[in-house]
Motif scaffolding. Structure first.
Motif, mmCIF file in Angstrom:
data_model
loop_
_atom_site.group_PDB
_atom_site.id
_atom_site.type_symbol
_atom_site.label_atom_id
_atom_site.label_comp_id
_atom_site.label_asym_id
_atom_site.label_seq_id
_atom_site.Cartn_x
_atom_site.Cartn_y
_atom_site.Cartn_z
ATOM 1 N N ARG A 6 0.837 -1.208 0.000
ATOM 2 C CA ARG A 6 0.000 0.000 0.000
ATOM 3 C C ARG A 6 0.874 1.262 0.000
ATOM 4 O O ARG A 6 0.548 2.253 -0.668
ATOM 5 C CB ARG A 6 -0.931 0.001 1.212
ATOM 6 N N THR A 7 1.963 1.224 0.746
ATOM 7 C CA THR A 7 2.873 2.374 0.792
ATOM 8 C C THR A 7 3.505 2.608 -0.577
ATOM 9 O O THR A 7 3.659 3.753 -1.019
ATOM 10 C CB THR A 7 3.971 2.137 1.849
ATOM 11 N N LEU A 8 3.851 1.527 -1.275
ATOM 12 C CA LEU A 8 4.421 1.655 -2.617
ATOM 13 C C LEU A 8 3.426 2.311 -3.564
ATOM 14 O O LEU A 8 3.791 3.209 -4.344
ATOM 15 C CB LEU A 8 4.823 0.274 -3.143
ATOM 16 N N VAL A 9 2.170 1.893 -3.508
ATOM 17 C CA VAL A 9 1.146 2.481 -4.375
ATOM 18 C C VAL A 9 0.971 3.957 -4.054
ATOM 19 O O VAL A 9 0.836 4.796 -4.959
ATOM 20 C CB VAL A 9 -0.186 1.717 -4.220
ATOM 21 N N LEU A 10 0.940 4.297 -2.773
ATOM 22 C CA LEU A 10 0.826 5.707 -2.390
ATOM 23 C C LEU A 10 2.017 6.519 -2.886
ATOM 24 O O LEU A 10 1.863 7.662 -3.325
ATOM 25 C CB LEU A 10 0.714 5.827 -0.871
ATOM 26 N N PHE A 11 3.200 5.933 -2.824
ATOM 27 C CA PHE A 11 4.391 6.646 -3.301
ATOM 28 C C PHE A 11 4.268 6.943 -4.801
ATOM 29 O O PHE A 11 4.622 8.035 -5.264
ATOM 30 C CB PHE A 11 5.652 5.829 -3.027
ATOM 31 N N ALA A 12 3.747 5.957 -5.546
ATOM 32 C CA ALA A 12 3.573 6.176 -6.980
ATOM 33 C C ALA A 12 2.564 7.301 -7.242
ATOM 34 O O ALA A 12 2.695 8.053 -8.203
ATOM 35 C CB ALA A 12 3.109 4.878 -7.645
ATOM 36 N N GLU A 13 1.564 7.426 -6.383
ATOM 37 C CA GLU A 13 0.561 8.475 -6.553
ATOM 38 C C GLU A 13 1.089 9.847 -6.139
ATOM 39 O O GLU A 13 0.809 10.855 -6.803
ATOM 40 C CB GLU A 13 -0.675 8.143 -5.717
ATOM 41 N N ALA A 21 3.934 10.128 3.912
ATOM 42 C CA ALA A 21 3.913 10.161 5.376
ATOM 43 C C ALA A 21 2.703 10.935 5.883
ATOM 44 O O ALA A 21 2.078 10.557 6.873
ATOM 45 C CB ALA A 21 5.208 10.777 5.892
ATOM 46 N N ARG A 22 2.353 12.022 5.195
ATOM 47 C CA ARG A 22 1.204 12.819 5.623
ATOM 48 C C ARG A 22 -0.095 12.059 5.401
ATOM 49 O O ARG A 22 -1.034 12.179 6.171
ATOM 50 C CB ARG A 22 1.176 14.156 4.874
ATOM 51 N N ARG A 23 -0.193 11.266 4.374
ATOM 52 C CA ARG A 23 -1.439 10.554 4.072
ATOM 53 C C ARG A 23 -1.671 9.352 4.978
ATOM 54 O O ARG A 23 -2.800 8.977 5.254
ATOM 55 C CB ARG A 23 -1.429 10.096 2.604
ATOM 56 N N LEU A 24 -0.615 8.725 5.460
ATOM 57 C CA LEU A 24 -0.835 7.453 6.170
ATOM 58 C C LEU A 24 -1.552 7.565 7.517
ATOM 59 O O LEU A 24 -2.485 6.759 7.758
ATOM 60 C CB LEU A 24 0.491 6.692 6.283
ATOM 61 N N PRO A 25 -1.248 8.412 8.483
ATOM 62 C CA PRO A 25 -0.053 9.233 8.645
ATOM 63 C C PRO A 25 1.038 8.470 9.403
ATOM 64 O O PRO A 25 0.761 7.742 10.351
ATOM 65 C CB PRO A 25 -0.569 10.396 9.499
ATOM 66 N N LEU A 26 2.266 8.652 8.943
ATOM 67 C CA LEU A 26 3.433 8.086 9.605
ATOM 68 C C LEU A 26 4.544 9.118 9.536
ATOM 69 O O LEU A 26 4.432 10.134 8.833
ATOM 70 C CB LEU A 26 3.890 6.797 8.902
ATOM 71 N N THR A 27 5.622 8.848 10.240
ATOM 72 C CA THR A 27 6.798 9.705 10.100
ATOM 73 C C THR A 27 7.506 9.341 8.800
ATOM 74 O O THR A 27 7.371 8.229 8.274
ATOM 75 C CB THR A 27 7.763 9.524 11.277
ATOM 76 N N GLN A 28 8.293 10.262 8.291
ATOM 77 C CA GLN A 28 9.039 9.979 7.064
ATOM 78 C C GLN A 28 10.008 8.815 7.237
ATOM 79 O O GLN A 28 10.100 7.949 6.345
ATOM 80 C CB GLN A 28 9.782 11.239 6.599
ATOM 81 N N LEU A 64 4.824 -2.392 -8.848
ATOM 82 C CA LEU A 64 3.671 -1.519 -8.631
ATOM 83 C C LEU A 64 2.427 -2.087 -9.314
ATOM 84 O O LEU A 64 1.338 -2.116 -8.719
ATOM 85 C CB LEU A 64 3.976 -0.121 -9.164
ATOM 86 N N THR A 65 2.567 -2.537 -10.562
ATOM 87 C CA THR A 65 1.426 -3.108 -11.286
ATOM 88 C C THR A 65 0.865 -4.317 -10.549
ATOM 89 O O THR A 65 -0.352 -4.451 -10.376
ATOM 90 C CB THR A 65 1.853 -3.509 -12.701
ATOM 91 N N ARG A 66 1.765 -5.186 -10.098
ATOM 92 C CA ARG A 66 1.309 -6.381 -9.392
ATOM 93 C C ARG A 66 0.734 -6.023 -8.021
ATOM 94 O O ARG A 66 -0.199 -6.670 -7.548
ATOM 95 C CB ARG A 66 2.459 -7.370 -9.250
ATOM 96 N N ALA A 67 1.313 -5.008 -7.366
ATOM 97 C CA ALA A 67 0.813 -4.584 -6.055
ATOM 98 C C ALA A 67 -0.630 -4.103 -6.159
ATOM 99 O O ALA A 67 -1.476 -4.425 -5.308
ATOM 100 C CB ALA A 67 1.696 -3.475 -5.486
ATOM 101 N N LYS A 68 -0.945 -3.366 -7.217
ATOM 102 C CA LYS A 68 -2.322 -2.886 -7.396
ATOM 103 C C LYS A 68 -3.278 -4.056 -7.587
ATOM 104 O O LYS A 68 -4.395 -4.059 -7.044
ATOM 105 C CB LYS A 68 -2.388 -1.944 -8.594
ATOM 106 N N ASP A 69 -2.841 -5.060 -8.354
ATOM 107 C CA ASP A 69 -3.682 -6.239 -8.561
ATOM 108 C C ASP A 69 -3.908 -6.988 -7.247
ATOM 109 O O ASP A 69 -5.031 -7.428 -6.942
ATOM 110 C CB ASP A 69 -3.031 -7.178 -9.575
#
Length: 285
Positions: A6-13, A21-28, A64-69
């Motif tokens: 999920r973090t990888l997908v968010l990074f791509a977005e 970090a702001r969206r999760l929210p977590l520290t960097q 990323l493609t496989r993570a989304k699937d």
């Protein structure tokens, strides 16, 4: 691994660790560690850190493609499980004081829309049912607790009333009067003792009888005072019995539902039972 995907997908977005970090929210640093863990698990480099901000590598784009699937499949699986018809064995405990026809009818009615459920309903004293629930032997327990009890789901209030032989001349039920009660650890009996002054008051027990109908017969014959739910007494007492008002004494209990945290699809049935039992108590209170 799902959280890392999920973090990888968010990074791509988002395009940056800071925004993720702001969206999760977590520290960097926490987001960075998640990305590094995913790289370690997959044995490949997902981010080209020579660029500022980092960009996905060719391997990263493939993952990323496989993570989304994978994440889409997980969400579909969760939705399918939530929508599936409940089935299996549901073990429910019901306090003795609530095992009358109206409450039993509410439980039975709640189970009707779930034909693939096999209900295992047992009655017992509240303390016994709570212990069995905590040991994982019950999926749900509907018990009686002292008024003001905190920390559980309260379905309603069970108010008790005192009954006596019709025409009996009583000066004060607080005095040395014999009682016809259920055996310990009866919830109603404990509430009566508390309402009359706790340990300072010694109950004179003429008879210990668990069956409610037999209790009523002994009271009708003048062997002592008894207790019964006010919601049942309000529908009319049997011939030969009368209510006794005891001013200033609170004889009420809370009806509490305990639910296992591992119900999964059985949660729909448990919710229906809790709702209908609560409605039955409120309607007749």
């Amino acid at each position: 691994m799902l959280e890392e995907l999920r973090t990888l997908v968010l990074f791509a977005e988002e395009g940056s660790i800071q925004k993720v970090a702001r969206r999760l929210p977590l520290t960097q640093p926490a987001v960075t560690r998640q990305m590094q863990r995913l790289e370690d698990m997959l044995g490949t480099t997902l981010l080209d850190r020579r660029q500022k901000p980092p960009r996905l590598t060719a391997a990263g784009l493939e993952v990323l493609t496989r993570a989304k699937d994978i994440l889409a499949s997980v969400e579909a699986l969760k939705s399918s499980a939530a929508d599936a018809e409940p089935q299996g064995v549901l073990r429910v405990g019901l306090a003795h004081g609530l095992s009358d026809a109206s409450v039993a009818g509410a439980v039975a009615g709640a189970a009707v829309p779930f034909p693939r459920i096999s209900l295992r309903l047992k009655t017992g004293w509240s303390a016994e049912l709570i212990e069995q629930f905590e040991r994982g032997q019950l999926d749900m327990a509907i018990v009686l607790r002292p008024a003001g009890h905190q920390g559980s789901e309260v379905l309603g209030t069970e108010r008790l009333c005192i009954i006596a032989q019709a025409g009996a001349h009583l000066t004060d039920a607080r005095g040395p009067t014999p009682w016809v009660l259920s055996p310990e650890p009866c919830d109603a009996r404990q509430t009566l003792l508390s309402g009359l002054g706790g340990e300072r008051h010694r109950l004179i027990v003429a008879a210990e009888i668990q069956d409610p109908a037999m209790q009523m017969e002994w009271v009708r014959r003048g062997h002592g005072l008894g207790l019964m739910p006010l919601r049942l007494a309000a529908r009319g007492l049997p011939d030969g019995l009368a209510r006794v008002d005891l001013e200033g004494v609170d004889l009420s209990l809370q009806v509490v539902a305990l639910r296992s945290p591992h119900l999964n699809r059985l949660a729909k049935v448990v919710e229906a039972i809790a709702r209908t039992v609560g409605e039955a108590i409120r309607i007749e209170a």
